[in-house]
Structure formats: C-alpha cells, structure tokens
Design an enzyme around this catalytic site. Structure first.
Site, PDB file in Angstrom:
ATOM      1  N   HIS A   1      15.214 -37.870  -9.323  1.00 14.14           N
ATOM      2  CA  HIS A   1      14.554 -38.393  -8.132  1.00 14.14           C
ATOM      3  C   HIS A   1      13.071 -38.016  -8.112  1.00 14.14           C
ATOM      4  CE1 HIS A   1      18.348 -39.837  -6.621  1.00 14.14           C
ATOM      5  NE2 HIS A   1      18.872 -38.672  -6.974  1.00 14.14           N
TER       6      HIS A   1
ATOM      7  N   GLU B   1       7.193 -14.790 -11.851  1.00 15.06           N
ATOM      8  CA  GLU B   1       6.465 -13.643 -11.309  1.00 15.06           C
ATOM      9  C   GLU B   1       6.012 -12.655 -12.368  1.00 15.06           C
ATOM     10  OE1 GLU B   1       8.492 -10.955  -8.569  1.00 15.06           O
ATOM     11  OE2 GLU B   1      10.403 -11.411  -9.502  1.00 15.06           O
TER      12      GLU B   1
ATOM     13  N   ARG C   1       3.628  -0.272  -5.022  1.00 14.06           N
ATOM     14  CA  ARG C   1       3.312  -0.790  -3.690  1.00 14.06           C
ATOM     15  C   ARG C   1       1.987  -1.532  -3.632  1.00 14.06           C
ATOM     16  NH1 ARG C   1       4.712   0.056   1.380  1.00 14.06           N
ATOM     17  NH2 ARG C   1       6.816   0.794   1.646  1.00 14.06           N
TER      18      ARG C   1
ATOM     19  N   CYS D   1       0.846  -1.193   0.000  1.00 16.44           N
ATOM     20  CA  CYS D   1       0.000   0.000   0.000  1.00 16.44           C
ATOM     21  C   CYS D   1       0.884   1.246   0.000  1.00 16.44           C
ATOM     22  CB  CYS D   1      -0.951   0.089   1.183  1.00 16.44           C
ATOM     23  SG  CYS D   1      -2.128  -1.259   1.249  1.00 16.44           S
TER      24      CYS D   1
ATOM     25  N   GLU E   1      16.740 -17.910  -8.692  1.00 12.50           N
ATOM     26  CA  GLU E   1      16.321 -16.545  -9.003  1.00 12.50           C
ATOM     27  C   GLU E   1      15.784 -16.454 -10.437  1.00 12.50           C
ATOM     28  OE1 GLU E   1      15.524 -14.079  -7.482  1.00 12.50           O
ATOM     29  OE2 GLU E   1      15.699 -12.386  -8.846  1.00 12.50           O
TER      30      GLU E   1
ATOM     31  N   LYS F   1      12.087 -15.052 -11.300  1.00 12.35           N
ATOM     32  CA  LYS F   1      11.870 -13.919 -12.224  1.00 12.35           C
ATOM     33  C   LYS F   1      10.860 -14.303 -13.285  1.00 12.35           C
ATOM     34  CE  LYS F   1      12.933 -11.200 -10.617  1.00 12.35           C
ATOM     35  NZ  LYS F   1      13.616 -10.968  -9.402  1.00 12.35           N
TER      36      LYS F   1
ATOM     37  N   LYS G   1       5.568  -4.227  -4.442  1.00  7.84           N
ATOM     38  CA  LYS G   1       6.940  -4.064  -3.970  1.00  7.84           C
ATOM     39  C   LYS G   1       6.871  -3.747  -2.482  1.00  7.84           C
ATOM     40  CE  LYS G   1      11.185  -3.029  -5.871  1.00  7.84           C
ATOM     41  NZ  LYS G   1      11.659  -4.215  -6.571  1.00  7.84           N
TER      42      LYS G   1
ATOM     43  N   TRP H   1      -2.948  -2.601  -1.805  1.00  9.95           N
ATOM     44  CA  TRP H   1      -2.710  -4.027  -2.040  1.00  9.95           C
ATOM     45  C   TRP H   1      -3.592  -4.733  -1.028  1.00  9.95           C
ATOM     46  CZ3 TRP H   1      -0.801  -8.411   0.487  1.00  9.95           C
ATOM     47  CH2 TRP H   1      -0.436  -9.481  -0.356  1.00  9.95           C
TER      48      TRP H   1
ATOM     49  N   ASN I   1      -1.692   1.772   5.869  1.00 10.47           N
ATOM     50  CA  ASN I   1      -0.830   0.716   5.333  1.00 10.47           C
ATOM     51  C   ASN I   1      -0.470  -0.191   6.498  1.00 10.47           C
ATOM     52  OD1 ASN I   1       1.111  -0.846   4.059  1.00 10.47           O
ATOM     53  ND2 ASN I   1       2.712   0.695   4.311  1.00 10.47           N
ATOM     54  N   GLY I   2      -0.745  -1.491   6.350  1.00 10.70           N
ATOM     55  CA  GLY I   2      -0.421  -2.418   7.434  1.00 10.70           C
ATOM     56  C   GLY I   2      -1.606  -3.327   7.716  1.00 10.70           C
TER      57      GLY I   2
HETATM   58  C1  F6R Z   1      11.039 -10.540  -6.524  1.00  8.39           C
HETATM   59  C2  F6R Z   1      11.152  -9.598  -5.423  1.00  8.39           C
HETATM   60  C3  F6R Z   1      10.839 -10.076  -4.065  1.00  8.39           C
HETATM   61  C4  F6R Z   1      11.699  -9.348  -3.021  1.00  8.39           C
HETATM   62  C5  F6R Z   1      11.253  -9.740  -1.621  1.00  8.39           C
HETATM   63  C6  F6R Z   1      12.117  -9.094  -0.557  1.00  8.39           C
HETATM   64  O1  F6R Z   1      11.434  -9.983  -7.720  1.00  8.39           O
HETATM   65  O2  F6R Z   1      11.437  -8.443  -5.612  1.00  8.39           O
HETATM   66  O3  F6R Z   1      10.982 -11.453  -3.961  1.00  8.39           O
HETATM   67  O4  F6R Z   1      13.032  -9.679  -3.226  1.00  8.39           O
HETATM   68  O5  F6R Z   1       9.924  -9.351  -1.433  1.00  8.39           O
HETATM   69  O6  F6R Z   1      12.057  -7.711  -0.628  1.00  8.39           O
HETATM   70  P1  F6R Z   1      13.142  -6.816   0.079  1.00  8.39           P
HETATM   71  O7  F6R Z   1      14.438  -7.061  -0.591  1.00  8.39           O
HETATM   72  O8  F6R Z   1      12.662  -5.411  -0.111  1.00  8.39           O
HETATM   73  O9  F6R Z   1      13.174  -7.232   1.508  1.00  8.39           O
END
Ligand code: F6R
Length: 606
Positions: free
Chosen positions: A502, A486, A27, A2, A479, A483, A601, A75, A99-100
C-alpha cells in the site's frame, strides 16, 4: 536524563565524583562537570564538553584534597553543547547541578532581571541565580523560596560557598536517591552510583530538602523544616551487575544476561506450576473485574506492550489498547474505573509514562506497573507493582529489560486467563511449561551469535533496512527496527507485511535489506507471499522462521532458524536475534554501541 552525583566524607571527592559520573554516563554524555570544596574551602568548578573521559583529562594535574563535591553529566535540553552550558552553574554563593526542565525560566529571568547576568543559555543557571538572590545565609529558607517559584521538573544538588562540607538537594519528579555509608554521604540520580558504597538507600521524597554532611544524611520537610525519616530500601544488585565483566560492551553483556533475568523474573512467581502474584501483593480482583486493558509506555517498553496486545486480546477476549505515553497524556483517554492500566518502564522514571499513569489514576483506573528499578517513582506511585529482576541495565539500547517486561506480561496474561475462566488450571500449567522452553531457546540463539554477525555485512552499507512480519511477527519487528536504528543509525522501519504494497514497497529496490520474520503458523503462507513480493523487487532477504519451516530454496538470501517454541513465544529467541543484529551492525560501523548519539537512558524530560 542528566546524571547527578554528590559526595561528602573522608574519601577524595574529585576521584569519586569522576568515577561516579563514568557510571552514570548513560544518562547523558554531551558534557560533564564537577564542583568541589578545596582544602582552602573555596569551590572549584571544572567542566568539559564531551564525555566523562574528557572531564577526567581536564582534571588531571589538578591536585586537591577535596572531600565534598557534586558532579553532573549532561543531556542537553536548553542551550547547545558548550562549556558555558555544562553544569555545575555558579551564581554568587551558589553552585548547582540540575536534572530536569524549569519550564518558566523565561518568566524568572524577567522577574529577577537576570538578562545581563546569565552566562549560559540554560534554565538551570536561571535557577542558580534565583537561588542566590534568595540566599541570606540559610539554605533551607532559600531553597524553599526557590521551589515556590519553579514550574517544571528538577533534581538539584547545591553547594553554598559559606557551607563547606555540606550538600543540599531537593527534587520534583526528577529522581534522587541518597545514603549514608561507611565511606560518607552519597546522593545520586541513580541507584547504580550508590552500589559501590551501599545496598541500603532512600528515595529523596518530593517536598523535602536533604542535607548531606560528612557525618549524616538528613531530610527535612520543605515547609516546616522539621526532620523527616524516609523509608530505607535495599537493592540486591551488586557491583558486578553494573560492570562489563569482560564483555566489550554493556549491551552484549546484557544480551547474555537475558536467560538469567528471565528466570529471576518468572520462577519466583510460579506456585504449583501456576502464576502467582501473592508475594507482589497484587490482588486478583484487578484482573477479574476489568473490562479492558490499557497499556502505556514509551519506546522499547511500548513495543513490549504491542507484543502483549497480540497475546492478550485473543486469549482474554477483551480490548487491549497500547498507547505511547506522551500521546496518552494529551488525549481524552477512553478509560475508567473498570480499566486495568498497565504501565511499563525499565527505569520507572520516564516522565511521560509517569504523567500518563497519574492521569490514569485520576480517571479511577487500577494501575499495575511493570518496573525494573526498585523504589522508582512509577513503582512507588502505581497501585500495584510487578518488578522485573533484570538487574541494572546500563547500555542505552534496552535489551534484557524488554525480555523481562515481556515475561511479566506473559505471566499477567496467563494469570488473567486463569482468574477470568479462560484457562483451566491445566491449560495455564501447559502455557507456563511451554513458556519456560523459551529460556533454553534464548540461550541457544546467544550461542549462535556468529550467525547474526555474518548477517550484518549485508546491512551496514545500506542506508535503509525494513523489518516485516504479520501479527506477533510484526509486533516484535517494531523493536527490531528500533534497535537497529538507534545504535547503527541505519534508517530502519517495521511494517506489517501485508501493508507494504500500500505504499512502502516503492522503497524496495536492488539489495535493500529486508528482515522478514514468519514464525506464526496460521499466517505463515501469507507472510511467505509478502516475502516473495519484496524478493521479486530485488530485496536482500534475511528470513527468520522456526526450525522445520518449509521455505522455497530461492526465497531467502540468509535464513536464520530459531528453535521451534510455541508460536506465541517466538518473540523471546527472536528478540535475541534482532538485538544481536543491531549490536553487530553498530560494531561493524565502528559506532559507540552503549552510548549512541543524541540519546540517554531514562528520559526524565518531556
Ligand atoms: C530503546 C530504549 C527506550 C526506552 C524508553 C522507555 O532501546 O531503551 O526506547 O525503552 O525510553 O524507557 P523506560 O522503560 O525506562 O520507561
């Protein structure tokens, strides 16, 4: 999660709030809303399901002279994605954004008999209604009473109907930053929303109330209401850093920014060819005295930790454990005062990582945080901080933050090896000199992006994709898979190549894409055998090796070769390759690259 923004001052608030929300949309983008005082001093609320663009459209034609207001991009946590559940929420004299998560909102609903009043399913509206019950004309007293009732995390921005031009805010865990600028007073969940107005700001301290007026931003102790003075911080990000600058997406821009971000993170920490954290205030003793390293993080940051483990353990010969932060919190972790706990977080606000770090401190461990956002909660609470200098990362899918987190971890590994006598100065210098070769290697892979674009035609029509590798190749495959899934919504999994047989190999059938990396000389032959196994079952093999690797002609359907950097550094150019594959896959499927569904994010809820 948020995004929050509040503004009071001479500028037109409605426009400023909507522009601010557009910048904060990463966000959360389930719905957006604003509330502002009109010229007749009445509060108007406009909210709309969907992205900020939908809110902007809903606001068109509403011409008001507004100079004070709050805005929110959501969000969803409690309650579905509906207009009723969108913020701001109004209750009597109170208009609020949040937010929270208020964990005890059910109890509060019962205690204050709110059942028949609530128009949404949100915990936030409950907070608004409780605040309104407490409000008798004094915002400070009402906020103090509200906070006394709440369990959970919150960043609130509040308008009181009889206080035009004023915004009140309070937070616990959820971030808020504020500033008084030439253009008025601004408060937001993220620094990026302040950058257009100022580079000086302060973090709203927990346990304090902030009041914003057109002339001032003042903080007050929540208990005594005495004025306080939080420290002012500066950020060297500029507006360009938070704009696309000609790139079609933030993600592509951020992929391109990686070589620069690497230089900014590494070079200031080199002294006479050796890693040096003096300016970061990091005491070598934490590296020398620890008997184990415990890395805690989430998502991409955790994957950076997985790579670090494969590099650190053989080098330092001490246990290096990587734990997902949300799991760490509820384990009884085997850490103590001899443990160096490294927490990694781009945002510095991820709630699970923060809580895990607090737990580690309770166990007496030394904490070192690798963080990108200056002044964030994790940075402030950690014993030591190593800032990465990636600039703002706006795309939800993390790219440049991953590379610089790795850079910081490699510097730490080298420094630890030096102070623990595992490296001579000469060996450390050689390590770093070879490490710096990764920057041109990353540049080269960025230039060769068309190769990765060509790969995705073979991936985007498949429901699944598999990433395989051994050792370091496996660690960064994790990773690569994250990527891809997502942002392209293709089901992607990473496997240690030797583990496939396995069970998972049952999923390999005709034309299933397998992205196999084999960059580690000591296990190259073993990796090749595993590639042969999937090829024999019909897989479409996209093979990534170093230049010069000897590969049988019929093994790979596509063969991408990265520059021949030293084995332990291959992750850097490969990160670019895997990010570009994900980027073009998302683009090829016509998806929203920067704002993939269901994500946001900065995950500030558990
Ligand atoms: C994926 C991504 C997330 C963050 C995770 C941790 O592309 O960005 O998996 O890496 O939410 O976020 P931070 O680094 O901000 O703690």
């Amino acid at each position: 999660m948020c995004g929050i923004i509040g503004y009071t001052g001479p500028l037109e608030a409605k426009r400023l709030l909507i522009e601010g929300l557009a910048g904060l949309e990463y966000r959360g983008y389930d719905s957006a809303g604003i509330a502002f005082f009109r010229t007749d001093s009445k509060i108007q609320v406009i909210k709309q399901v969907g992205k900020v663009a939908a809110l902007k459209e809903a606001c068109e034609g509403i011409s008001v002279g507004s100079h004070c207001g709050i805005g929110h991009t959501r969000w969803a946590t409690h309650g579905g994605v509906t207009n009723e559940n969108a913020h701001p929420h109004q209750a009597g004299q109170v208009t609020l954004i949040h937010n929270g998560i208020i964990e005890n909102y059910h109890q509060l609903t019962e205690e204050f008999q709110l059942q028949d009043e609530l128009v949404s399913q949100t915990d936030s509206e409950v907070a608004a209604r409780v605040l309104d019950r407490f409000y008798q004309g004094d915002p400070f007293v009402a906020i103090q009473k509200l906070v006394g009732k709440l369990e959970g995390s919150y960043g609130f921005c509040i308008l009181f109907a009889d206080r035009p031009g004023e915004i009140y805010a309070v937070r616990s865990v959820s971030p808020l930053v504020a500033a008084y600028t030439h253009s008025g007073a601004v408060i937001a969940s993220d620094l990026t929303a302040l950058i257009p107005y100022t580079q000086s700001y302060f973090v709203v301290p927990e346990g304090e109330i902030v009041r914003l007026t057109p002339y001032k931003v003042q903080t007050y102790d929540l208990q005594t209401f005495a004025k306080t003075q939080p420290p002012v911080m500066t950020v060297n990000w500029n507006m360009d850093a938070a704009m696309k600058n000609g790139f079609p997406h933030f993600m592509l821009k951020e992929i391109h920014e990686q070589p620069e971000a690497m230089k900014n993170t590494i070079l200031p920490r080199l002294s006479k060819g050796l890693p040096d954290f003096t300016d970061d205030g990091i005491d070598d003793e934490i590296f020398r005295s620890c008997t184990q390293v415990h890395i805690i993080a989430c998502g991409t940051a955790m994957h950076a930790g997985m790579v670090a483990k494969t590099v650190m353990e053989p080098l330092l010969r001490i246990p290096v454990t990587v734990t997902i932060a949300s799991e760490f919190r509820y384990q009884q972790p085997l850490i103590d005062e001899h443990t160096l706990v490294i927490v990694i977080s781009q945002s510095g606000e991820t709630i699970d990582t923060l809580a895990a770090m607090r737990l580690a401190r309770e166990y007496g461990s030394q904490t070192l945080a690798i963080v990108n956002v200056k002044g964030s909660t994790i940075a402030r609470e950690s014993g030591y901080v190593l800032y990465t200098h990636a600039g703002p990362e706006i795309a939800v899918a993390s790219t440049k933050a991953y590379s610089v987190q790795l850079a910081a971890l490699y510097l730490i590994a080298c420094r630890m090896a030096l102070v623990r006598g595992k490296y001579t100065k000469e060996q450390a210098r050689t390590f770093l000199a070879e490490f710096l070769d990764v920057i041109p290697a990353m540049e080269e892979m960025i230039k060769r992006r068309e190769e990765m674009k060509a790969v995705v035609t073979h991936i985007i029509n498949s429901p699944d994709a598999f990433f395989i590798g051994r050792g370091l190749d496996y660690a960064f495959s994790l990773e690569g898979a994250l990527k891809l899934k997502e942002i392209s919504y293709i089901h992607a999994e990473a496997y240690a190549a030797g583990e496939l047989k396995h069970g998972t190999i049952a999923l390999i059938s005709d034309q299933v894409p397998v992205i196999a990396t084999a960059t580690q000389d000591n296990i190259f032959a073993k990796s090749m055998s595993n590639v042969r196994e999937v090829k024999a079952r019909g897989a479409f093999v996209i093979l990534i090796t170093k230049e010069g690797a000897k590969v049988d002609g019929d093994l790979a359907d596509i063969h991408i070769m990265i520059p021949a950097v030293r084995d332990i550094f291959t992750v850097f150019p490969i990160a670019v390759v895997l990010q570009l594959i994900a980027y073009y896959a998302s683009l090829g499927k016509n998806l929203d690259v920067d704002q993939p569904r269901n994500l946001a994010k900065s995950v500030t809820v558990e």
